[in-house]
Motif scaffolding. Structure first.
Motif, PDB file in Angstrom:
ATOM      1  N   SER A  21       0.825  -1.216   0.000  1.00  0.00           N
ATOM      2  CA  SER A  21       0.000   0.000   0.000  1.00  0.00           C
ATOM      3  C   SER A  21       0.854   1.259   0.000  1.00  0.00           C
ATOM      4  O   SER A  21       0.510   2.250  -0.649  1.00  0.00           O
ATOM      5  N   SER A  22       1.978   1.222   0.715  1.00  0.00           N
ATOM      6  CA  SER A  22       2.845   2.399   0.766  1.00  0.00           C
ATOM      7  C   SER A  22       3.468   2.718  -0.595  1.00  0.00           C
ATOM      8  O   SER A  22       3.929   3.826  -0.823  1.00  0.00           O
ATOM      9  N   HIS A  23       3.448   1.750  -1.484  1.00  0.00           N
ATOM     10  CA  HIS A  23       3.931   1.947  -2.852  1.00  0.00           C
ATOM     11  C   HIS A  23       2.781   2.183  -3.826  1.00  0.00           C
ATOM     12  O   HIS A  23       2.980   2.136  -5.047  1.00  0.00           O
ATOM     13  N   GLY A  24       1.593   2.424  -3.304  1.00  0.00           N
ATOM     14  CA  GLY A  24       0.428   2.708  -4.142  1.00  0.00           C
ATOM     15  C   GLY A  24      -0.238   1.479  -4.725  1.00  0.00           C
ATOM     16  O   GLY A  24      -1.017   1.575  -5.667  1.00  0.00           O
ATOM     17  N   GLY A  25       0.048   0.307  -4.163  1.00  0.00           N
ATOM     18  CA  GLY A  25      -0.490  -0.936  -4.707  1.00  0.00           C
ATOM     19  C   GLY A  25      -1.522  -1.584  -3.816  1.00  0.00           C
ATOM     20  O   GLY A  25      -1.890  -1.069  -2.765  1.00  0.00           O
ATOM     21  N   THR A  26      -1.963  -2.740  -4.263  1.00  0.00           N
ATOM     22  CA  THR A  26      -2.931  -3.537  -3.517  1.00  0.00           C
ATOM     23  C   THR A  26      -2.518  -5.007  -3.578  1.00  0.00           C
ATOM     24  O   THR A  26      -1.787  -5.425  -4.473  1.00  0.00           O
ATOM     25  N   ILE A  27      -3.021  -5.778  -2.634  1.00  0.00           N
ATOM     26  CA  ILE A  27      -2.803  -7.218  -2.612  1.00  0.00           C
ATOM     27  C   ILE A  27      -4.172  -7.888  -2.569  1.00  0.00           C
ATOM     28  O   ILE A  27      -5.092  -7.404  -1.901  1.00  0.00           O
ATOM     29  N   GLN A  28      -4.302  -8.979  -3.315  1.00  0.00           N
ATOM     30  CA  GLN A  28      -5.551  -9.741  -3.344  1.00  0.00           C
ATOM     31  C   GLN A  28      -5.225 -11.199  -3.074  1.00  0.00           C
ATOM     32  O   GLN A  28      -4.254 -11.736  -3.613  1.00  0.00           O
ATOM     33  N   LEU A  29      -6.019 -11.828  -2.240  1.00  0.00           N
ATOM     34  CA  LEU A  29      -5.854 -13.239  -1.906  1.00  0.00           C
ATOM     35  C   LEU A  29      -7.084 -13.996  -2.369  1.00  0.00           C
ATOM     36  O   LEU A  29      -8.215 -13.575  -2.122  1.00  0.00           O
ATOM     37  N   GLU A  30      -6.857 -15.110  -3.037  1.00  0.00           N
ATOM     38  CA  GLU A  30      -7.972 -15.952  -3.476  1.00  0.00           C
ATOM     39  C   GLU A  30      -7.450 -17.346  -3.753  1.00  0.00           C
ATOM     40  O   GLU A  30      -6.239 -17.585  -3.710  1.00  0.00           O
ATOM     41  N   ASN A  31      -8.352 -18.238  -4.057  1.00  0.00           N
ATOM     42  CA  ASN A  31      -7.959 -19.576  -4.456  1.00  0.00           C
ATOM     43  C   ASN A  31      -7.854 -19.620  -5.970  1.00  0.00           C
ATOM     44  O   ASN A  31      -8.640 -18.997  -6.682  1.00  0.00           O
ATOM     45  N   GLY A  32      -6.852 -20.338  -6.453  1.00  0.00           N
ATOM     46  CA  GLY A  32      -6.642 -20.455  -7.891  1.00  0.00           C
ATOM     47  C   GLY A  32      -7.787 -21.196  -8.560  1.00  0.00           C
ATOM     48  O   GLY A  32      -8.511 -21.959  -7.907  1.00  0.00           O
ATOM     49  N   PRO A  33      -7.969 -21.011  -9.849  1.00  0.00           N
ATOM     50  CA  PRO A  33      -9.077 -21.648 -10.560  1.00  0.00           C
ATOM     51  C   PRO A  33      -9.016 -23.174 -10.525  1.00  0.00           C
ATOM     52  O   PRO A  33     -10.046 -23.842 -10.565  1.00  0.00           O
ATOM     53  N   ASN A  34      -7.815 -23.730 -10.422  1.00  0.00           N
ATOM     54  CA  ASN A  34      -7.646 -25.184 -10.375  1.00  0.00           C
ATOM     55  C   ASN A  34      -7.031 -25.634  -9.058  1.00  0.00           C
ATOM     56  O   ASN A  34      -6.404 -26.682  -8.990  1.00  0.00           O
ATOM     57  N   GLY A  35      -7.200 -24.830  -8.014  1.00  0.00           N
ATOM     58  CA  GLY A  35      -6.646 -25.137  -6.704  1.00  0.00           C
ATOM     59  C   GLY A  35      -5.398 -24.314  -6.423  1.00  0.00           C
ATOM     60  O   GLY A  35      -4.870 -23.635  -7.305  1.00  0.00           O
ATOM     61  N   GLY A  36      -4.944 -24.381  -5.211  1.00  0.00           N
ATOM     62  CA  GLY A  36      -3.779 -23.625  -4.796  1.00  0.00           C
ATOM     63  C   GLY A  36      -4.148 -22.234  -4.324  1.00  0.00           C
ATOM     64  O   GLY A  36      -5.225 -21.719  -4.622  1.00  0.00           O
ATOM     65  N   ALA A  37      -3.246 -21.640  -3.564  1.00  0.00           N
ATOM     66  CA  ALA A  37      -3.431 -20.271  -3.081  1.00  0.00           C
ATOM     67  C   ALA A  37      -2.890 -19.311  -4.127  1.00  0.00           C
ATOM     68  O   ALA A  37      -1.793 -19.500  -4.649  1.00  0.00           O
ATOM     69  N   LEU A  38      -3.671 -18.291  -4.433  1.00  0.00           N
ATOM     70  CA  LEU A  38      -3.288 -17.279  -5.416  1.00  0.00           C
ATOM     71  C   LEU A  38      -3.163 -15.942  -4.705  1.00  0.00           C
ATOM     72  O   LEU A  38      -4.108 -15.477  -4.062  1.00  0.00           O
ATOM     73  N   VAL A  39      -1.978 -15.351  -4.806  1.00  0.00           N
ATOM     74  CA  VAL A  39      -1.729 -14.021  -4.252  1.00  0.00           C
ATOM     75  C   VAL A  39      -1.421 -13.111  -5.421  1.00  0.00           C
ATOM     76  O   VAL A  39      -0.515 -13.375  -6.208  1.00  0.00           O
ATOM     77  N   ARG A  40      -2.195 -12.045  -5.546  1.00  0.00           N
ATOM     78  CA  ARG A  40      -2.038 -11.098  -6.653  1.00  0.00           C
ATOM     79  C   ARG A  40      -1.610  -9.748  -6.077  1.00  0.00           C
ATOM     80  O   ARG A  40      -2.269  -9.217  -5.181  1.00  0.00           O
ATOM     81  N   VAL A  41      -0.517  -9.220  -6.596  1.00  0.00           N
ATOM     82  CA  VAL A  41      -0.016  -7.915  -6.175  1.00  0.00           C
ATOM     83  C   VAL A  41      -0.126  -6.975  -7.365  1.00  0.00           C
ATOM     84  O   VAL A  41       0.377  -7.273  -8.449  1.00  0.00           O
ATOM     85  N   LEU A  42      -0.809  -5.851  -7.174  1.00  0.00           N
ATOM     86  CA  LEU A  42      -0.954  -4.832  -8.210  1.00  0.00           C
ATOM     87  C   LEU A  42      -0.202  -3.592  -7.758  1.00  0.00           C
ATOM     88  O   LEU A  42      -0.445  -3.075  -6.669  1.00  0.00           O
ATOM     89  N   LEU A  43       0.725  -3.147  -8.596  1.00  0.00           N
ATOM     90  CA  LEU A  43       1.528  -1.956  -8.314  1.00  0.00           C
ATOM     91  C   LEU A  43       1.414  -1.008  -9.481  1.00  0.00           C
ATOM     92  O   LEU A  43       1.340  -1.434 -10.634  1.00  0.00           O
ATOM     93  N   PRO A  44       1.411   0.306  -9.216  1.00  0.00           N
ATOM     94  CA  PRO A  44       1.324   1.259 -10.317  1.00  0.00           C
ATOM     95  C   PRO A  44       2.573   1.175 -11.209  1.00  0.00           C
ATOM     96  O   PRO A  44       3.680   0.963 -10.702  1.00  0.00           O
ATOM     97  N   ARG A  45       2.340   1.288 -12.507  1.00  0.00           N
ATOM     98  CA  ARG A  45       3.465   1.305 -13.458  1.00  0.00           C
ATOM     99  C   ARG A  45       4.259   2.581 -13.313  1.00  0.00           C
ATOM    100  O   ARG A  45       3.696   3.643 -13.055  1.00  0.00           O
ATOM    101  N   ALA A  46       5.561   2.469 -13.509  1.00  0.00           N
ATOM    102  CA  ALA A  46       6.411   3.665 -13.498  1.00  0.00           C
ATOM    103  C   ALA A  46       6.112   4.475 -14.759  1.00  0.00           C
ATOM    104  O   ALA A  46       5.788   3.917 -15.803  1.00  0.00           O
TER     105      ALA A  46
END
Length: 85
Positions: free
Chosen positions: A56-81
């Protein structure tokens, strides 16, 4: 562990981490980013909230969910330079 990265249409860089484990427990998933929430004996519940704070301090977000075929999915979105930076 599969790690992928891409530019998304919203002006962010998306980095995804997907493991091959059982994924997140759906009953605890909504609370995993809450400070002091833990499912581990002796855990502090601060690991993911600290990661969220750093992203968040870098202007981004984190999302946690389960993958479409199983497994833990962590998605990090950061603003492009900006171009040329």
């Amino acid at each position: 562990m599969r790690i992928t990265g891409r530019n998304d249409d919203g002006g962010s860089v998306c980095i995804e981490f997907l493991d091959s484990g059982p994924g997140f427990d759906p009953t605890t998933l909504p609370n995993l980013l809450d400070p002091f929430f833990t499912t581990k004996d002796g855990g502090t519940g601060l690991g993911l909230p600290i990661v969220q704070s750093i992203i968040s301090s870098h202007g981004g977000t984190i999302q946690l969910e389960n993958g479409p075929n199983g497994g833990a999915l962590v998605r990090v979105l950061l603003p492009r330079a900006p171009a040329g930076a």
